[in-house]
Design an enzyme around this catalytic site. Sequence first.
Site, PDB file in Angstrom:
ATOM      1  N   SER A 151       0.799  -1.233   0.000  1.00 47.68           N
ATOM      2  CA  SER A 151       0.000   0.000   0.000  1.00 47.68           C
ATOM      3  C   SER A 151       0.831   1.281   0.000  1.00 47.68           C
ATOM      4  O   SER A 151       0.267   2.351  -0.230  1.00 47.68           O
ATOM      5  CB  SER A 151      -0.950   0.025   1.193  1.00 47.68           C
ATOM      6  OG  SER A 151      -2.072  -0.760   0.894  1.00 47.68           O
TER       7      SER A 151
ATOM      8  N   LYS B 255       0.484   3.280  -3.018  1.00 51.21           N
ATOM      9  CA  LYS B 255      -0.666   4.171  -3.230  1.00 51.21           C
ATOM     10  C   LYS B 255      -0.261   5.641  -3.138  1.00 51.21           C
ATOM     11  O   LYS B 255      -0.876   6.503  -3.767  1.00 51.21           O
ATOM     12  CB  LYS B 255      -1.770   3.847  -2.221  1.00 51.21           C
ATOM     13  CG  LYS B 255      -2.347   2.432  -2.405  1.00 51.21           C
ATOM     14  CD  LYS B 255      -3.214   2.016  -1.226  1.00 51.21           C
ATOM     15  CE  LYS B 255      -3.782   0.621  -1.391  1.00 51.21           C
ATOM     16  NZ  LYS B 255      -4.457   0.122  -0.179  1.00 51.21           N
TER      17      LYS B 255
ATOM     18  N   TYR C 131      -2.760  -2.720 -10.681  1.00 53.99           N
ATOM     19  CA  TYR C 131      -2.722  -2.525  -9.225  1.00 53.99           C
ATOM     20  C   TYR C 131      -1.818  -3.565  -8.545  1.00 53.99           C
ATOM     21  O   TYR C 131      -0.998  -3.222  -7.689  1.00 53.99           O
ATOM     22  CB  TYR C 131      -4.152  -2.588  -8.673  1.00 53.99           C
ATOM     23  CG  TYR C 131      -4.235  -2.563  -7.164  1.00 53.99           C
ATOM     24  CD1 TYR C 131      -4.014  -1.388  -6.447  1.00 53.99           C
ATOM     25  CD2 TYR C 131      -4.526  -3.727  -6.448  1.00 53.99           C
ATOM     26  CE1 TYR C 131      -4.083  -1.376  -5.062  1.00 53.99           C
ATOM     27  CE2 TYR C 131      -4.603  -3.724  -5.066  1.00 53.99           C
ATOM     28  CZ  TYR C 131      -4.372  -2.542  -4.380  1.00 53.99           C
ATOM     29  OH  TYR C 131      -4.429  -2.535  -2.995  1.00 53.99           O
TER      30      TYR C 131
ATOM     31  N   TYR D 162      -4.631   3.700   7.639  1.00 52.29           N
ATOM     32  CA  TYR D 162      -5.999   3.149   7.648  1.00 52.29           C
ATOM     33  C   TYR D 162      -6.705   3.481   8.947  1.00 52.29           C
ATOM     34  O   TYR D 162      -6.637   4.613   9.420  1.00 52.29           O
ATOM     35  CB  TYR D 162      -5.985   1.627   7.399  1.00 52.29           C
ATOM     36  CG  TYR D 162      -5.020   1.249   6.331  1.00 52.29           C
ATOM     37  CD1 TYR D 162      -5.275   1.623   5.018  1.00 52.29           C
ATOM     38  CD2 TYR D 162      -3.853   0.590   6.617  1.00 52.29           C
ATOM     39  CE1 TYR D 162      -4.386   1.325   4.020  1.00 52.29           C
ATOM     40  CE2 TYR D 162      -2.957   0.284   5.618  1.00 52.29           C
ATOM     41  CZ  TYR D 162      -3.233   0.660   4.333  1.00 52.29           C
ATOM     42  OH  TYR D 162      -2.350   0.370   3.359  1.00 52.29           O
TER      43      TYR D 162
ATOM     44  N   VAL E  75       1.294  -3.753   3.710  1.00 54.59           N
ATOM     45  CA  VAL E  75       1.307  -5.065   4.369  1.00 54.59           C
ATOM     46  C   VAL E  75       2.582  -5.868   4.075  1.00 54.59           C
ATOM     47  O   VAL E  75       2.775  -6.931   4.648  1.00 54.59           O
ATOM     48  CB  VAL E  75       0.054  -5.925   4.043  1.00 54.59           C
ATOM     49  CG1 VAL E  75      -1.199  -5.335   4.662  1.00 54.59           C
ATOM     50  CG2 VAL E  75      -0.109  -6.149   2.543  1.00 54.59           C
TER      51      VAL E  75
END
Length: 321
Positions: free
Chosen positions: A77, A80, A205, A257, A275
């Site tokens: 992530s 991102k 992705y 998050y 992760v």
Amino acid sequence: MLASMNPFQHIDTPENLTQVLALAHAESMPVCTSGSLATYIPALSSANPNALGLALCTDEGQIFQTGQADCRFSMQSISKVFALAYVMAELGEEAVFSRVGKEPTGDPFNSIIRLETSARRKPFNPFINAGAIVISDLMPGTTPADKAAGFQRFVGSLVGRTDVEQDDSVYVSEKASAARNRAIAWFLKELGLISGEVEDTLDTYFRQCATLVDALDLARAGACLALDGVHPLSGKRALPENCAHTVKSLMVTCGLYDGSGEFAVSVGIPAKSGVGGGIMAAVRDRMGIGVYGPALDGHGNSAAGLWALGILSRQLDLRVL
Ligand code: GLN
């Protein structure tokens, strides 16, 4: 260059940074055992749960490191942040934020629920999976491999090397086990937020998530964000200033998050986790920090990495919030 403006110069001496990094590493090592490896992407479960690497890159491009700071792992992530900066720089803010919001969810990164219940009918932010998949769909290029190659060149411009590539085994592993991301992507397609083929958008992705970095890379890219887009090694602009501002703001509110609020209170700096065990942090005008510690807490954030960032923040007075 910016050092003369830095009021923290007295703490950011090479001796102090080396010492504090060693302290943070030693005190955080025991925390590795409180976390566990991500197993929902099978390839991630082969990491060493006791690995911990920390790296700092100062505003002048000086590097400090300890532990497994040069161990490569998939960004997951953290990609991102780079993807948002890349697409914003290529297409502008409007193209991005007409499709994705800027608000935290308080939900896990892979939650699907608000896509249906929110009146806005678009992902809340670019750092949850739903928002990130929309961003992947916007990437310039033809095939997923071509889009990912452009993305990896962009990552290279921020981490400061030209050989950025993906871990094929992680890419294949996630592609073969991504039922939930497929559900999210098909929902996005139904909402009209994905223009390409769903499987192609997901492929892009998965490739971006499998992009390999180490903690040193994250420290250098974090330092570039800390300097509002000017690269600490070249002194040249690598990213438009507005892109750096936007991604850092979203790192504060959404970077960890449903652990973002707790982290803002306890550590107080913009950061983004993945992760794969990485965390990238940016401390305005002072430094970037890269962390690798693949044993994760319940929110999917590096357990020892969070602990180490707390120590660094207190010892070096990094808090900006
Ligand atoms: N590739 C991962 C996923 O989509 C990224 C999640 C993460 O790092 N939090 O589930």
